[in-house]
Design an enzyme around this catalytic site. Structure first.
Site, short mmCIF file in Angstrom:
data_model
loop_
_atom_site.label_atom_id
_atom_site.label_comp_id
_atom_site.label_asym_id
_atom_site.label_seq_id
_atom_site.Cartn_x
_atom_site.Cartn_y
_atom_site.Cartn_z
N SER A 4 7.09 43.51 40.06
CA SER A 4 8.12 44.27 40.45
C SER A 4 8.69 44.82 39.32
O SER A 4 9.43 44.06 38.16
CB SER A 4 9.29 43.98 41.55
N GLY A 5 9.02 46.47 38.75
CA GLY A 5 9.80 46.79 38.32
C GLY A 5 8.34 46.92 36.69
O GLY A 5 8.77 47.47 35.79
N THR A 36 4.05 52.00 39.97
CA THR A 36 4.95 53.61 41.48
C THR A 36 4.03 54.70 39.92
O THR A 36 3.65 55.44 40.19
CB THR A 36 5.94 53.51 41.91
N ASN A 89 14.11 45.66 39.51
CA ASN A 89 13.82 47.02 38.92
C ASN A 89 14.25 48.32 40.11
O ASN A 89 14.63 48.10 41.54
CB ASN A 89 12.16 47.18 39.53
N SER A 142 11.90 49.27 43.45
CA SER A 142 10.83 48.54 43.44
C SER A 142 10.44 49.74 44.62
O SER A 142 10.86 49.06 45.64
CB SER A 142 11.76 46.97 43.46
N SER A 143 8.62 49.24 45.44
CA SER A 143 7.98 49.68 45.86
C SER A 143 8.36 48.13 47.19
O SER A 143 7.62 47.43 46.91
CB SER A 143 6.71 49.99 45.88
N GLY A 146 2.68 42.70 42.90
CA GLY A 146 1.07 41.48 42.24
C GLY A 146 2.16 40.54 42.49
O GLY A 146 2.79 39.78 43.38
N GLU A 184 3.93 36.79 43.09
CA GLU A 184 5.14 36.66 42.66
C GLU A 184 5.28 35.06 43.15
O GLU A 184 5.33 34.29 43.51
CB GLU A 184 6.00 37.45 44.23
#
Length: 1137
Positions: free
Chosen positions: A107-108, A112, A157, A160-161, A387, A389
């Site tokens: 994330s970040g 996206t 982020n 973040s998605s 990704g 984690e």
């Protein structure tokens, strides 16, 4: 601007990690840092793109950059995400290969944004057209909708998605987009009810409260204050750089472009509002009489508003929060819910409501953007998924996310090796097996159908009896204890008994990216994902259609006692489908890395980047790529780049490119084990060999640059010398020319002077000769003239004498001739008198003889015949004279010849009448139908008003125009023209007289074949329409005013409002046309025209007398109307002279 022709030109660090020498984790990180500090955020690992998040805008995504990378070789320019997108698009378009682009990272890291860049590049380079642009716009506008409902602000982020997204973009044979299909994976629905500190709920909640209008919020029963909603965290409600109000407008516009209907958008907003209201429902304990605990809702206002939004009966939902019904095969058991269970039910409903809404949104978007054509499509897939984690506290979500990344790593290694092997076979290079870590054993540990962790978790969830997270961990310790990648405190491997870093309620898995510690707390509940059947059935009873679609299991007619599939099994099936889909496509990889945790530019945290490099498996990727040949290049560009290193290939090689490369490599004495020749490429094993060639090329380029400079300087000096020499020759030539010109001018001047003196002496000599000759000629002429004068005078005197003698003879002869002529005339006159006397005597004698003979035959009727003959001759002479004096053909000409004799008086008048009728007929025969109708109307007007109405004489010379408003052409009256169906015979503005004050109101007067229409002069709205058969009579005065009254038949439908008193400047024309048209419309029963200075007008229930008097009007020269009393209207008409 310098144009790069190779990845190796002006390279900062190493653009392709495969060429990194030496290869180690430290050199890998150092190379990334070096390139990041120089704003080079993209680096290659073969065909894999590493993307560093710069946390700022860079000028490398402009339309000029799109054109720069368009239709270029992958390694031709510096690393860029556009190069990968172009390679994938051209492979799909030209080679008919389905493509997929896998974007991974934590994330970040910019996943996206990377997917947006890929889609925007493909949209920019594909075809154009109205339909194609519409499809591209819908595909691009699906992102804001999904981001609003699926993204949230996290500590890492701001956007973040919180879900995985896979989009298949479908293209036709030309490469133009036709549509797409979106798949979503594992929405983090737990965020709806609870967010970690420093994070927010999904964007849509904040966007709705910030950007919706006051009316919208009032309809949704919401308030703008975030603090009034329990599901919204307050410590990070406002985010720097995020404008929730503007983003809400963007989302509304995007939903409209994608194809959402207005009622669908309203339903979605109502569900979002319902989730917020649901979080405000709180419970309190309530003891039952039997001692059991149950719960009650504290404040039912939020429950009431939520039920009103969703169309659910409040009592139904209130019972579903208080009771749970468990159904067996033949029996139902209803139990009460305590406060904890009630809160669990509330949160479960909120999570399910939101997650099902999100799935419906994805399905609805797919309906709008799917390809319409049924033919086979080319497909490009874009996978934007979370990704690997590794957090301090890892739970069920991190477990299945890391499982998905294990599967992606597995397919990445398999497809990369398969791609390498296929290229080696295609080029005829011997393939050697590559040693690498195969993570299939880890995937089997998780997904094995019998002994896998997911299978045991499902078995534990379905097992009757008491099921807890601890029993699940015990089962793992029992079955997976011997697995080399599984660790726990209670496993049979005794080495973990003293490992205090491993708590009792946790287990650890050795993933390909490192060890991850998972806490089992919540595994069973999150895998069950249980929503009580009572809540499903309550939702299905809602009147809103969207709620019914989201909860189909709540239909009582379709009750299914089978337990729904667990979250783990659903995700495992989705991952399996995704893997099968990816294996059918050519893969392209983008590995996203974030350089720091502060979301700041120019900061590179090596430890954080190193951590991401490890769990993304980038070092493993480089080793796999370098296991065979590290670099390969087609023969043509290779020869073109290095041909200056060999004298035999420089400057031009005439043979095949492969032979040129072989000559080049042999001349450079490169060891044969360092390279291999393929069918179309040369393969170089070690990066050192490539760098050796680059160094030799750099030195050679320097030598060539020196040689070029030397040759250029020599050429420049020679050119300068030749130019100076040529200039000197030109200057000398011009000077010689000037000197010779000056010398020639001096000689020419001297010669001219000598010539002038010579010509002057000769001229003067000749002049003297000419003057002497002229004097001699003048003397001879003078002498000759005097002589000729003397001769002439002598001749003149002789001729004058002869003339005088001749004139005397002529006079004498003339007198003699005159005397002879007069004598002859006297003789002729005498003879003529004698001859005339004889003729008269003879004629008298002959007449006497004739009369004597005629008397013998004379009768008594001779007088009548002589009379008739005389009369006939007189009449003939009369008609001939009449013919020659015929008057003009104009009917208004009153001239006629005078009679010659009195006895022709009657004939003369009759002929005048007949002639007038005949020329009138001839004049009428020239009329058109329109002109004939005009004269007929004028004739009828004469019959109606002549000597009866004082206004009539002034109207005779005015043509009847009819349509004075040009109603069919004037756009102002377009509405009125469409309201009148028949042809308009007359259109004029009249004044409708008001009984109350005698003042007029402007109205449009329309006359058609069947109706009289009065309309508003400003708006064109029809005020009254009277059929002509309902019209009884028309009343006018004898004065010169324009007032007239339309009187309606008693009992007719139009007579309800009473008669109409109007005034117009074209009264004569209106009454005449009304009289003619009324006769036709009323079956030949003509409308009566009453001409009187006093008449009655029926106004609704009262009759009013209208009286006309002569006087001095107040408003100019026109007539004025004034109300005297309730029964009398007085019209003052100006006196006529």
């Amino acid at each position: 601007m310098e144009v790069k022709t190779s990845l190796l030109d002006n390279m900062i660090g190493v653009g392709d990690m495969v060429l990194l020498e030496p290869l180690s984790e430290d050199s890998f990180i150092a190379n990334l840092k070096n390139r990041f500090e120089h704003n080079e955020i993209y680096t290659y690992i073969g065909s894999v793109v590493i993307s560093m998040n710069p946390y700022r805008s860079l000028p490398i995504f402009t339309p000029e950059k799109v054109e720069e990378y368009r239709n270029r070789n992958f390694y031709e320019l510096s690393p860029h995400i556009y190069a990968l997108a172009d390679e994938a698009y051209r492979s799909l378009r030209d080679q008919d290969k389905d493509q997929c682009i896998l974007i991974t990272g934590e994330s970040g890291a910019g996943k996206t944004e990377a997917s947006k860049l890929v889609m925007s590049y493909v949209a920019a380079v594909c075809g154009k057209g109205q339909e194609v642009n519409k499809v591209k716009e819908q595909l691009l506008q699906s992102n804001p909708v999904l981001e609003a409902f699926g993204n949230a602000k996290t500590v890492r982020n701001d956007n973040s998605s919180r879900f995985g997204k896979y989009m298949d973009i479908e293209f036709d044979f030309k490469g133009d987009p036709l549509g797409g299909v979106i798949s979503n994976y594992l929405l983090e629905k737990s965020r709806v009810v609870k967010q970690p500190r420093g994070e927010r709920n999904f964007h849509v909640f904040y966007q709705l409260l910030s950007g919706a209008s006051d009316d919208t919020l009032k309809k949704l029963k919401l308030d703008r204050d975030f603090s009034k909603y329990n599901y919204l965290s307050l410590d990070s409600a406002a985010v720097n750089g995020l404008d929730d109000a503007a983003n809400f407008r963007t989302v509304r516009n995007a939903m409209q472009i994608v194809g959402f209907m207005e009622d669908e958008v309203q339903s979605v907003l109502e569900l979002v509002a319902a989730v917020l209201k649901l979080g405000n429902i709180e419970f309190k304990p309530d003891s039952r009489s039997n001692g059991g605990d149950e719960s009650r809702i504290k404040d039912k206002n939020d429950l009431k508003e939520m039920c009103e939004l969703l169309g659910i009966e409040q009592s139904v939902l209130e019972r579903a929060f208080s009771y749970r019904t468990v159904e067996a095969k033949l029996e139902k058991v209803s139990t009460t819910l305590n406060v904890a269970q009630a809160y669990y039910a509330r949160d479960a409903l909120a999570k399910n409501l939101y997650s099902r809404l999100f799935s419906w949104l994805v399905t609805r978007i797919n309906e709008s953007i799917k390809a319409q054509a049924k033919t086979r499509h080319k497909v490009m897939g874009v996978l934007d998924i979370y990704g690997f984690e590794i957090f301090e506290d890892n739970s069920f979500e991190q477990f299945i996310i890391n499982y998905c990344n294990e599967k992606l790593q597995q397919i990445f290694i398999e497809l990369t090796l398969r791609e390498e092997q296929e290229e080696y076979i295609r080029e005829g290079i011997e393939w050697t097996n590559i040693e690498y870590f195969n993570n299939a054993i880890i995937c089997d540990l998780i997904e094995n159908h019998q002994n896998g962790i997911l299978a045991m978790l499902d078995e534990e969830c379905l097992r009757p009896g008491t099921v807890t997270d601890e029993t699940f961990l015990d089962k793992l310790n029992t079955i997976c204890a011997e697995h080399q990648h599984f660790e726990s405190r209670l496993s049979k491997n005794s080495k973990f008994l003293t490992d205090h870093s491993l708590p009792h309620s946790c287990f650890r898995i050795q993933h390909y990216a490192g060890k991850v510690l998972y806490r089992v707390e919540g595994f069973v509940d999150k895998n069950n994902d249980l929503l009580y059947r009572d809540l499903s059935q309550a939702m299905y009873k809602a009147t809103q259609s969207l709620i019914k679609q989201l909860f189909p299991e709540g239909n009582p007619a379709k009750v299914n006692l089978k337990r729904p599939p667990t979250a783990g099994s659903q995700f495992k099936a989705s991952v399996g489908t995704l893997m099968r889909n990816l294996q059918t496509k050519n893969p392209n990889y983008i590995r996203c890395i974030k350089p720091n945790d502060k979301k700041a530019s120019h900061i590179f945290t090596e430890s954080l980047v190193c951590h991401q490099v490890r769990y993304l498996g980038l070092m493993e990727n480089v080793r796999v790529r370098r296991a065979g040949y590290a670099f390969r290049q087609a023969y043509e560009p290779c020869l073109e780049r290095y041909k200056m290193l060999c004298k035999r290939t420089w400057p031009h090689w005439r043979g095949p490119a492969r032979e040129g490369v072989e000559v080049l490599m042999a001349d450079l004495q490169v060891p044969t084990d360092e390279f291999a020749y393929g069918r179309s490429k040369i393969f170089i094993r070690n990066p050192r060999t490539l760098f050796f060639l680059e160094e030799r090329r750099r030195q050679c380029l320097q030598d060539l640059a020196t040689l070029i400079q030397k040759i250029y300087r020599g050429w420049k000096c020679r050119t300068q010398f030749l130019l100076l020499k040529k200039s000197q020759i030109v200057v000398s030539a011009w000077y010689r020319r000037y000197a010779q010109q000056k010398k020639y001018q001096r000689i020419k001047s001297a010669t001219t002077l000598v010539q002038s003196y010579t010509r002057g002496w000769q001229a003067r000599k000749l002049l003297r000769q000419l003057k002497y000759q002229k004097r001699c000629e003048e003397a001879a002429t003078t002498i000759s003239a005097f002589w000729h004068g003397t001769q002439a005078r002598m001749e003149l005197r002789r001729l004058k004498q002869e003339a005088r003698n001749k004139h005397a003879v002529t006079v004498i002869w003339a007198y003699w001739q005159g005397t002879k002529a007069r004598r002859e005339l006297r003789q002729l006159k005498e003879e003529a008198r004698n001859k005339h006397a004889v003729s008269v005597i003879w004629a008298g004698w002959q007449g006497t003889k004739v009369r004597r003979e005629y008397r013998k035959f004379f009768r008594a009727n001779a007088g009548k015949k002589i009379y008739d003959f005389t009369i006939q001759r007189i009449m003939q002479k009369y008609f001939l004279g009449l013919k020659s004096n015929m008057p003009p053909m104009s009917p208004i000409d009153k001239n006629w010849p005078t009679r010659p004799y009195r006895f022709l008086d009657g004939t003369h008048k009759e002929l005048r009448r007949i002639f007038h009728l005949w020329r009138c007929k001839k004049y009428r025969s020239q009329f058109t139908e329109e002109k004939k109708a005009v004269y007929e109307e004028k004739l009828e007007a004469s019959e109606l008003f002549k000597d009866k109405k004082a206004l009539y004489p002034s109207s005779v010379n005015q043509p009847f125009k009819g349509d004075y408003l040009e109603i069919s052409k004037n756009p102002k009256y377009q509405k009125l023209n469409s309201a009148v169906e028949e042809k308009v015979l007359l259109a004029d503005v009249v004044n409708k007289i008001n009984r109350a004050n005698g003042k007029g109101t402007a109205r449009i007067f329309l006359l058609t074949k069947k109706n009289v229409v009065l309309a508003d002069s400003k708006t064109g709205q029809v005020k009254a329409s009277v059929p002509l058969p309902d019209l009884a009579s028309v009343s006018v005065s004898t004065q010169s005013d324009g007032f007239f009254a339309l009187k309606l038949k008693e009992g007719s439908a139009s007579a309800i409002k009473g008669d109409f008193l109007l005034s117009s400047e074209h009264l004569i024309e209106i009454i005449t046309k009304l009289h003619r048209t009324g006769a036709k419309a009323a079956d030949k029963e003509q409308i009566n025209v009453d001409i009187s200075d006093e008449f009655l007008v029926q106004f609704k229930q009262d009759k009013v007398c209208v009286k006309f008097i002569q006087g001095s009007p107040k408003n100019g020269n026109g007539a004025s109307c004034k109300r005297k009393n309730n029964r009398l209207l007085e019209v003052s008409v100006p006196m006529t002279a």
